[in-house]
Design an enzyme around this catalytic site. Structure first.
Site, PDB file in Angstrom:
ATOM      1  CG  HIS A 140      32.112 -50.639 -14.906  1.00 40.03           C
ATOM      2  ND1 HIS A 140      34.072 -51.304 -14.748  1.00 40.03           N
ATOM      3  CD2 HIS A 140      31.953 -52.119 -14.342  1.00 40.03           C
ATOM      4  CE1 HIS A 140      33.863 -51.807 -13.954  1.00 40.03           C
ATOM      5  NE2 HIS A 140      32.544 -52.645 -13.859  1.00 40.03           N
ATOM      6  CG  HIS A 148      27.703 -51.685 -11.476  1.00 40.97           C
ATOM      7  ND1 HIS A 148      27.861 -52.698 -11.748  1.00 40.97           N
ATOM      8  CD2 HIS A 148      29.208 -51.517 -11.192  1.00 40.97           C
ATOM      9  CE1 HIS A 148      28.771 -53.797 -12.150  1.00 40.97           C
ATOM     10  NE2 HIS A 148      29.215 -52.727 -11.638  1.00 40.97           N
TER      11      HIS A 148
END
Lengths: 136, 136
Positions: free
Chosen positions: A99, A101
């Site tokens: 993931h 940010h």
């Protein structure tokens, strides 16, 4: 993946404040934000790190990230933001579903995303350069 | 761009420890590394931030970044690394030519690339979610 919190979000088993979704990518607000508007962007398909994401998915991911970063800048931000992706335990990756940010930044927000600088010894830089190039 | 240090590196006017180059992208070792092997990856064409990079170039950039991150992991790293891109002055961008950091990480390296967490007030998350979605 059964025990993955992000796979559960993708499957709708855990709620999220979604800001974007298509067949391959999902993005939602981080519930523990570094700043207001901190978003996570991830491939729906479970993969551990950046290195495990297929090239085609990476292309999607980066374009969606741009779309969201632009939208963040127009809505609550000012064009300043950090993109951060932690890969592997030693890099501080906590959820093992790759993931990225997007962290909107504001003047004087006191957030510290920087690092101290090391120095190379004589010849060390060239040595490392050669090692990396050998595996390219 | 005349006064841009990265444009000068691209043009060969300032030397660098290059690890990759093609028609659009260049990558070299950061001379002030957070860790040994810290690489910068950037589009050769001058553009200020992530938002200014054309989609086609972004696709190239992300695939080259993967190639380099893999090579770093195989040569001197262990598969742990941070990807960081600071965009805009408030985000700590120092050289105004968009560039991405690949920082190899090692257990116990004492590098601190993380942030403290803020909390949303009741209803604030939904409000921000709606604002972002409005500009998507």
């Amino acid at each position: 993946m059964e025990d993955c919190v992000f796979c559960k979000i993708v499957a709708g088993k855990i709620p999220c404040a979604k800001v974007y979704e298509d067949d391959f990518i999902i993005s939602f607000l981080d519930i523990m934000p570094a700043n207001r508007g901190h978003c996570l962007v991830l491939p729906k398909m479970h993969c551990e790190t950046f290195l495990d994401i297929a090239d085609k998915e990476l292309e999607n991911l980066v374009k969606v990230t741009k779309k969201i970063a632009k939208s963040l800048s127009l809505s609550i931000g000012n064009g300043s933001f950090n993109l951060v992706m932690n890969n592997g335990a030693a890099a501080g990756q906590v959820v093992n579903h790759a993931h990225l940010h997007i962290i909107p930044r504001f003047k004087g927000d006191r957030l510290r995303i920087k690092w101290s600088h090391k120095k190379y010894e004589d010849g060390e830089m060239e040595e490392i350069q050669q090692k990396i190039r050998k595996f390219m």
